[in-house]
Enzyme design. Structure first.
Site, PDB file in Angstrom:
ATOM      1  N   CYS A  89       0.869  -1.176   0.000  1.00 49.79           N
ATOM      2  CA  CYS A  89       0.000   0.000   0.000  1.00 49.79           C
ATOM      3  C   CYS A  89       0.909   1.230   0.000  1.00 49.79           C
ATOM      4  O   CYS A  89       2.046   1.143  -0.458  1.00 49.79           O
ATOM      5  CB  CYS A  89      -0.952  -0.027   1.209  1.00 49.79           C
ATOM      6  SG  CYS A  89      -0.129   0.067   2.803  1.00 49.79           S
ATOM      7  N   ARG A  90       0.439   2.327   0.521  1.00 54.19           N
ATOM      8  CA  ARG A  90       1.255   3.538   0.533  1.00 54.19           C
ATOM      9  C   ARG A  90       2.357   3.473   1.589  1.00 54.19           C
ATOM     10  O   ARG A  90       3.514   3.734   1.314  1.00 54.19           O
ATOM     11  CB  ARG A  90       0.373   4.771   0.767  1.00 54.19           C
ATOM     12  CG  ARG A  90       1.122   6.091   0.598  1.00 54.19           C
ATOM     13  CD  ARG A  90       0.255   7.278   0.962  1.00 54.19           C
ATOM     14  NE  ARG A  90       0.036   7.366   2.389  1.00 54.19           N
ATOM     15  CZ  ARG A  90       0.899   7.866   3.266  1.00 54.19           C
ATOM     16  NH1 ARG A  90       2.055   8.331   2.862  1.00 54.19           N
ATOM     17  NH2 ARG A  90       0.626   7.904   4.553  1.00 54.19           N
TER      18      ARG A  90
END
Length: 111
Positions: free
Chosen positions: A72-73
């Site tokens: 993810c981020r």
């Protein structure tokens, strides 16, 4: 998002992730939002936002006994995603604990 800490998966940093993606060729699962994904993602990544993962798990069940690489981020959503996959019987999970932020910082390829 917070991990419950009960489940087992392998946490990797960007350097380890690059080695895994080169040598193992796992399913690459991006659990960010569509907007984040289209602004830059890893090559061959399948987008299933974390908010949809439970409902869309059937799309990746064929990888249950194979390697799955999640990112993810920053590593928060992918940690939750790893626990969801474990709950559904996935066993070989790699979580980019430092997220795509670290991947970009290392100047690795983004599509």
């Amino acid at each position: 998002y917070k991990s419950t800490g009960k489940e087992k998966y392998v946490e990797v940093n960007a350097k380890q992730a690059k080695e895994i993606l080169t040598s193992i060729k796992p399913l690459i699962l991006d659990v960010r939002t569509p907007n984040e994904y289209y602004n830059g993602h890893l090559k061959n990544a399948k987008l299933i936002p974390l908010s949809q993962l439970e409902q869309r798990i059937s799309e990746i069940l064929e990888h249950k006994d194979k390697e799955v690489f999640i990112y993810c981020r920053s590593g928060n959503r992918s940690t939750v995603a790893a626990e969801i996959l474990i709950k559904h019987g996935f066993k070989k999970i790699y979580n980019l604990i430092t997220g795509i932020i670290d991947w970009k910082r290392m100047d690795y390829d983004i599509i």
